[in-house]
Design an enzyme around this catalytic site. Sequence first.
Site, mmCIF file in Angstrom:
data_model
loop_
_atom_site.group_PDB
_atom_site.id
_atom_site.type_symbol
_atom_site.label_atom_id
_atom_site.label_comp_id
_atom_site.label_asym_id
_atom_site.label_seq_id
_atom_site.Cartn_x
_atom_site.Cartn_y
_atom_site.Cartn_z
ATOM 1 N N GLU A 104 -9.376 -1.964 -7.372
ATOM 2 C CA GLU A 104 -8.243 -1.351 -8.063
ATOM 3 C C GLU A 104 -8.273 -1.521 -9.585
ATOM 4 O O GLU A 104 -7.754 -0.679 -10.308
ATOM 5 C CB GLU A 104 -6.932 -1.931 -7.517
ATOM 6 C CG GLU A 104 -6.728 -1.721 -6.024
ATOM 7 C CD GLU A 104 -6.632 -0.252 -5.641
ATOM 8 O OE1 GLU A 104 -6.129 0.552 -6.454
ATOM 9 O OE2 GLU A 104 -7.082 0.093 -4.535
ATOM 10 N N GLY A 134 0.825 -1.201 0.000
ATOM 11 C CA GLY A 134 0.000 0.000 0.000
ATOM 12 C C GLY A 134 0.857 1.247 0.000
ATOM 13 O O GLY A 134 1.769 1.364 0.818
#
Length: 232
Positions: free
Chosen positions: A132, A56
């Site tokens: 995503e 991340g």
Amino acid sequence: MADDFLLTRAFIEAGGIDALVAQEAPDLQCWSEAERAASLHCFMQNRPPGDVWLFGYGSLIWNPTIHNTERRVARIEGWHRAFCLSTRAGRGSADNPGLVLGLEPGGDCVGVALRIEEASAVAELTLLWRREMLTGAYVPHWVDLLDEHGVRFGIGIAFTVNPEGDHYAGDLPEAEIVRRLATAAGSLGSSADYLFRTCDGLRLHGVEDAELERLARDVRAEQAKLSGGASG
């Protein structure tokens, strides 16, 4: 202010992101569930041995939405984060597109690695791909995760920007990046809040990204200038 945590696990599972985009940017071509499933299957064919980790570097730090069993500060080499992805939904609009982070080639990047339990990996990655891989704006890669001593502790998934994609905005001048971040907003919140939360999330893990912090100061100064101009 919009609900900054509208992007919840339940929201994604219910197809909320697709519905949001269909409403706010109906001309955007989203991937189908079948296309995302095929992408994930193809990607996992090259899975390296060991635990599944996710790297991340932006909102996945402070709002991962996936279940994870461990968090570790990690550095990756060969990629750096940049506000290079334009968005007309969520944190921007058709009239004033926002910006979110992507990974571009070169340099390195410090973020937070999330370990996913093997038993739930398929379910968690399916959810992740819904979030995503909405339009193919990202390209997933396996990257080495390095600790503070430069020692590899795992290999993780990193979503790099697709420079051939319709939403790539890696050539914007600095002034336009600051303007967009300072002014763009959508149903998931503002682009500025996305930036500020990323800085906060990194600091909570003992990481301070000097470039992001400088950009945050510039965005706050731009917001103050615009606010002053409006009231004057």
